[in-house]
Scaffold this active site. Structure first.
Site, short mmCIF file in Angstrom:
data_model
loop_
_atom_site.label_atom_id
_atom_site.label_comp_id
_atom_site.label_asym_id
_atom_site.label_seq_id
_atom_site.Cartn_x
_atom_site.Cartn_y
_atom_site.Cartn_z
N ILE A 107 0.82 -1.20 0.00
CA ILE A 107 0.00 0.00 0.00
C ILE A 107 0.86 1.26 0.00
O ILE A 107 1.92 1.29 0.63
CB ILE A 107 -1.00 0.00 1.18
CG1 ILE A 107 -1.99 1.16 1.06
CG2 ILE A 107 -0.29 -0.03 2.51
CD1 ILE A 107 -3.23 1.02 1.91
N CYS A 108 0.42 2.24 -0.75
CA CYS A 108 1.00 3.58 -0.78
C CYS A 108 2.45 3.54 -1.28
O CYS A 108 2.73 3.04 -2.35
CB CYS A 108 0.86 4.20 0.61
SG CYS A 108 0.88 5.99 0.67
N HIS A 109 3.37 4.08 -0.49
CA HIS A 109 4.79 4.14 -0.89
C HIS A 109 5.48 2.78 -0.87
O HIS A 109 6.62 2.67 -1.33
CB HIS A 109 5.54 5.12 0.01
CG HIS A 109 5.28 6.55 -0.29
ND1 HIS A 109 4.16 7.20 0.18
CD2 HIS A 109 5.97 7.45 -1.03
CE1 HIS A 109 4.18 8.45 -0.24
NE2 HIS A 109 5.26 8.64 -0.98
N ALA A 110 4.83 1.73 -0.34
CA ALA A 110 5.45 0.40 -0.31
C ALA A 110 5.78 -0.10 -1.70
O ALA A 110 6.62 -0.99 -1.86
CB ALA A 110 4.55 -0.59 0.41
N SER A 156 -2.76 -0.71 -3.30
CA SER A 156 -3.64 0.43 -3.09
C SER A 156 -2.82 1.70 -2.97
O SER A 156 -1.62 1.65 -2.72
CB SER A 156 -4.51 0.24 -1.84
OG SER A 156 -5.50 -0.74 -2.07
#
Length: 174
Positions: A107-110, A156
């Site tokens: 999710i996100c910056h991962a 996401s």
């Protein structure tokens, strides 16, 4: 059937809700969650830029194998994946997990860790908008969608997408 889920983070910079909400969704459904990091000890979560809770590390990633887990969750936060992608054991673990075909949820910056693991060629993923160029340069397609499922990758954009992210992850494990 109970599944064993690995959560992989760096020592700090983890967006708190991106660790705790998937953790609670999975353990609430009867699964077992384990926190991996480059080193044993504790990890520091954040609410954006404000320090939040600390969480104990269950195991150093260098001593873990993807064969021991049924899924991998990669929480975001800006500093967390940026540090994690510099750890060779973490990057190898992520690469091996993705190629295993088992669910990997980021999710996100991962998504930066997926870029570093070189597993995005021809894949569609959602991530924080500032990662678009990195994802394209890694051969992937950035999507501005709440949740994107491409094979075993579940991704996401941000914490607002957590309900859909968690639902997709639980569905992948059922």
């Amino acid at each position: 059937m109970t599944k064993r889920i690995a959560f992989l983070t760096a020592a700090e910079g983890i967006e708190r809700v991106e660790l705790t909400e998937p953790w609670e969704a999975l353990t609430g459904a009867g699964h077992t969650a384990e926190l991996l990091a480059p080193e044993e000890g504790e990890v520091q979560t954040f609410d954006h830029l404000e320090a939040a809770d600390k969480h104990p590390v269950d195991r150093a990633v260098g001593s873990a194998s993807p064969d021991e887990y049924d899924a991998l969750v990669l929480p975001g936060g800006v500093a967390n994946p940026d540090a994690l992608r510099m750890d060779t054991d973490a990057v190898a673990f992520i690469r091996d997990f993705v190629t295993s075909g088992k669910p990997v949820a980021a999710i996100c910056h991962a998504a930066w860790t997926l870029v570093e693991a070189d597993v995005l060629e021809g894949r569609r993923i959602a991530a924080w908008p500032s990662l678009q160029t990195d994802i394209r340069n890694a051969g992937g397609e950035w999507c501005d969608e709440e949740v994107v499922i491409d094979g075993n990758l579940i991704t996401s954009r941000n914490p607002g997408d957590l309900p859909a992210f968690n639902a997709a992850l639980l569905d992948a494990l059922s």
